[in-house]
Scaffold this motif. Structure first.
Motif, PDB file in Angstrom:
ATOM      1  N   MET A   1       2.872   1.901   4.842  1.00 54.90           N
ATOM      2  CA  MET A   1       1.998   2.716   4.044  1.00 54.90           C
ATOM      3  C   MET A   1       2.747   3.917   3.484  1.00 54.90           C
ATOM      4  SD  MET A   1      -1.641   2.449   6.158  1.00 54.90           S
ATOM      5  CE  MET A   1      -1.858   4.162   6.075  1.00 54.90           C
ATOM      6  N   GLN A   3       5.926   4.154   2.850  1.00 55.99           N
ATOM      7  CA  GLN A   3       6.858   3.718   1.819  1.00 55.99           C
ATOM      8  C   GLN A   3       6.122   3.440   0.515  1.00 55.99           C
ATOM      9  OE1 GLN A   3       9.158   0.267   2.823  1.00 55.99           O
ATOM     10  NE2 GLN A   3      10.777   0.806   1.411  1.00 55.99           N
ATOM     11  N   ASN A   4       4.958   2.805   0.587  1.00 51.73           N
ATOM     12  CA  ASN A   4       4.175   2.563  -0.620  1.00 51.73           C
ATOM     13  C   ASN A   4       3.719   3.871  -1.243  1.00 51.73           C
ATOM     14  OD1 ASN A   4       4.300  -0.189  -0.876  1.00 51.73           O
ATOM     15  ND2 ASN A   4       2.529  -0.566   0.399  1.00 51.73           N
ATOM     16  N   TRP A   7       6.687   5.335  -3.080  1.00 53.99           N
ATOM     17  CA  TRP A   7       6.920   4.663  -4.363  1.00 53.99           C
ATOM     18  C   TRP A   7       5.911   5.104  -5.406  1.00 53.99           C
ATOM     19  CZ3 TRP A   7      10.915   2.304  -6.302  1.00 53.99           C
ATOM     20  CH2 TRP A   7      11.838   1.693  -5.460  1.00 53.99           C
ATOM     21  N   ALA A   8       4.634   5.153  -5.022  1.00 59.67           N
ATOM     22  CA  ALA A   8       3.583   5.508  -5.979  1.00 59.67           C
ATOM     23  C   ALA A   8       3.735   6.950  -6.456  1.00 59.67           C
ATOM     24  CB  ALA A   8       2.213   5.295  -5.344  1.00 59.67           C
ATOM     25  N   SER A  43       3.107   1.173 -11.620  1.00 60.17           N
ATOM     26  CA  SER A  43       2.986   1.779 -10.299  1.00 60.17           C
ATOM     27  C   SER A  43       2.252   0.842  -9.348  1.00 60.17           C
ATOM     28  CB  SER A  43       2.244   3.109 -10.412  1.00 60.17           C
ATOM     29  OG  SER A  43       1.970   3.625  -9.136  1.00 60.17           O
ATOM     30  N   SER A  44       1.145   0.294  -9.812  1.00 61.10           N
ATOM     31  CA  SER A  44       0.395  -0.644  -8.971  1.00 61.10           C
ATOM     32  C   SER A  44       1.230  -1.881  -8.667  1.00 61.10           C
ATOM     33  CB  SER A  44      -0.895  -1.053  -9.668  1.00 61.10           C
ATOM     34  OG  SER A  44      -1.709   0.065  -9.857  1.00 61.10           O
ATOM     35  N   VAL A  47       3.813  -1.045  -5.927  1.00 62.19           N
ATOM     36  CA  VAL A  47       3.191  -0.931  -4.610  1.00 62.19           C
ATOM     37  C   VAL A  47       2.846  -2.318  -4.064  1.00 62.19           C
ATOM     38  CG1 VAL A  47       1.145  -0.108  -3.394  1.00 62.19           C
ATOM     39  CG2 VAL A  47       2.375   1.412  -4.927  1.00 62.19           C
ATOM     40  N   ALA A  48       2.325  -3.201  -4.924  1.00 65.45           N
ATOM     41  CA  ALA A  48       1.970  -4.550  -4.477  1.00 65.45           C
ATOM     42  C   ALA A  48       3.210  -5.338  -4.060  1.00 65.45           C
ATOM     43  CB  ALA A  48       1.216  -5.286  -5.577  1.00 65.45           C
ATOM     44  N   ASN A  50       6.080  -4.088  -3.058  1.00 61.64           N
ATOM     45  CA  ASN A  50       6.609  -3.487  -1.839  1.00 61.64           C
ATOM     46  C   ASN A  50       5.801  -3.917  -0.618  1.00 61.64           C
ATOM     47  OD1 ASN A  50       8.448  -1.805  -0.446  1.00 61.64           O
ATOM     48  ND2 ASN A  50       6.857  -0.251  -0.301  1.00 61.64           N
ATOM     49  N   ALA A  51       4.483  -4.018  -0.757  1.00 60.12           N
ATOM     50  CA  ALA A  51       3.652  -4.473   0.364  1.00 60.12           C
ATOM     51  C   ALA A  51       4.002  -5.904   0.746  1.00 60.12           C
ATOM     52  CB  ALA A  51       2.178  -4.367   0.001  1.00 60.12           C
TER      53      ALA A  51
END
Length: 78
Positions: A1, A3-4, A7-8, A43-44, A47-48, A50-51
């Motif tokens: 979380m 890390q995300n 990034w965001a 950005s989204s 995050v996706a 990276n998850a």
């Protein structure tokens, strides 16, 4: 979380001012609204992705011993 979130925040810290036109007076840099919207959706996407990559991460095993007890192992008092 974390890390995300990093990034965001990092992506948006760079992309938002560019999309808002803050650099236009100094550098003449401005984005059309369509390009700015695509840029912000990046950005989204980051995050996706990276998850999904974090699902593959192998974390080291937690130490087990007398000092570490799990919540379901606790005995009721009384």
């Amino acid at each position: 979380m974390r890390q995300n979130l990093g990034w965001a925040v990092g992506y948006n810290a760079i992309a938002l001012p560019v999309a808002a036109g803050i650099f236009y007076p100094a550098f003449g840099l401005v984005l059309r609204p369509e390009v700015a919207a695509l840029s912000m959706s990046g950005s989204s996407f980051l995050v996706a992705v990276n998850a999904l990559l974090l699902k593959r991460l192998r974390l080291p095993a937690q130490a087990t011993g007398p000092a570490s007890t799990r919540r379901d192992e606790l005995q009721p008092v009384g």
